[in-house]
Design a protein around this motif. Structure first.
Motif, PDB file in Angstrom:
ATOM      1  N   PRO A   1      -4.269  10.955   5.073  1.00 32.81           N
ATOM      2  CA  PRO A   1      -4.919   9.783   4.770  1.00 32.81           C
ATOM      3  C   PRO A   1      -6.347  10.071   4.714  1.00 32.81           C
TER       4      PRO A   1
ATOM      5  N   THR B   1       2.728   1.863  -3.436  1.00 31.41           N
ATOM      6  CA  THR B   1       1.592   2.442  -4.240  1.00 31.41           C
ATOM      7  C   THR B   1       1.669   3.784  -4.110  1.00 31.41           C
ATOM      8  N   MET B   2       1.423   4.321  -2.712  1.00 35.16           N
ATOM      9  CA  MET B   2       0.956   5.707  -2.738  1.00 35.16           C
ATOM     10  C   MET B   2       2.480   6.420  -3.098  1.00 35.16           C
TER      11      MET B   2
ATOM     12  N   ASN C   1       2.426   6.527  -7.049  1.00 37.32           N
ATOM     13  CA  ASN C   1       1.613   7.872  -7.366  1.00 37.32           C
ATOM     14  C   ASN C   1       2.074   9.178  -6.991  1.00 37.32           C
ATOM     15  N   GLU C   2       2.143   9.215  -5.836  1.00 36.15           N
ATOM     16  CA  GLU C   2       2.360  10.642  -5.351  1.00 36.15           C
ATOM     17  C   GLU C   2       3.763  11.212  -5.880  1.00 36.15           C
TER      18      GLU C   2
ATOM     19  N   LYS D   1       0.868  -1.242   0.069  1.00 37.78           N
ATOM     20  CA  LYS D   1      -0.004  -0.079  -0.048  1.00 37.78           C
ATOM     21  C   LYS D   1       0.917   1.182   0.040  1.00 37.78           C
ATOM     22  N   HIS D   2       1.895   1.439   0.668  1.00 34.18           N
ATOM     23  CA  HIS D   2       2.901   2.398   0.845  1.00 34.18           C
ATOM     24  C   HIS D   2       3.665   2.685  -0.536  1.00 34.18           C
TER      25      HIS D   2
ATOM     26  N   TYR E   1       0.675  14.481   1.748  1.00 36.48           N
ATOM     27  CA  TYR E   1      -0.347  13.159   1.775  1.00 36.48           C
ATOM     28  C   TYR E   1      -1.240  13.317   3.110  1.00 36.48           C
TER      29      TYR E   1
ATOM     30  N   GLN F   1       7.986   9.284   2.815  1.00 34.46           N
ATOM     31  CA  GLN F   1       6.562   9.544   2.799  1.00 34.46           C
ATOM     32  C   GLN F   1       6.106  10.557   1.642  1.00 34.46           C
TER      33      GLN F   1
END
Length: 90
Positions: free
Chosen positions: A87, A47-48, A51-52, A44-45, A85, A81
């Motif tokens: 959540p 993927t973030m 994307n970011e 999950k991290h 972002y 990080q």
């Protein structure tokens, strides 16, 4: 080799995966030492971050960046990080 009782990151006994989730020696290390929960949290991290930070997985430097951050994540060190972002509220 016998598998350790507790895994890195969350110090839990996870269910056994059918195979390493990543290629090569790194995959075997993850298979032997990283819990399923920690692996799912990393995915999950990751993927973030992709994307970011607009990482390109065709770019070797971006792949290397993710691998370094994955190592930090599983070691319990400070890891990258996505700036700004927030959540989503549950």
């Amino acid at each position: 080799m016998t598998r350790p009782e507790l895994r890195r990151k969350y110090k839990e006994k996870p269910p056994v995966r059918p195979r390493p989730p990543y290629p090569g020696a790194k995959g075997q290390d993850i298979y032997d030492h990283i819990s399923e929960k920690a692996w799912e949290d990393w995915k999950k991290h990751q993927t973030m971050l992709i994307n970011e930070k607009r990482l390109n997985m065709m770019n070797g430097e971006d792949r290397k960046f993710l691998q370094v951050e994955m190592d930090k994540f599983f070691a319990g060190e400070e890891y990258a990080q996505a700036e700004g972002y927030v959540p989503p509220a549950e």
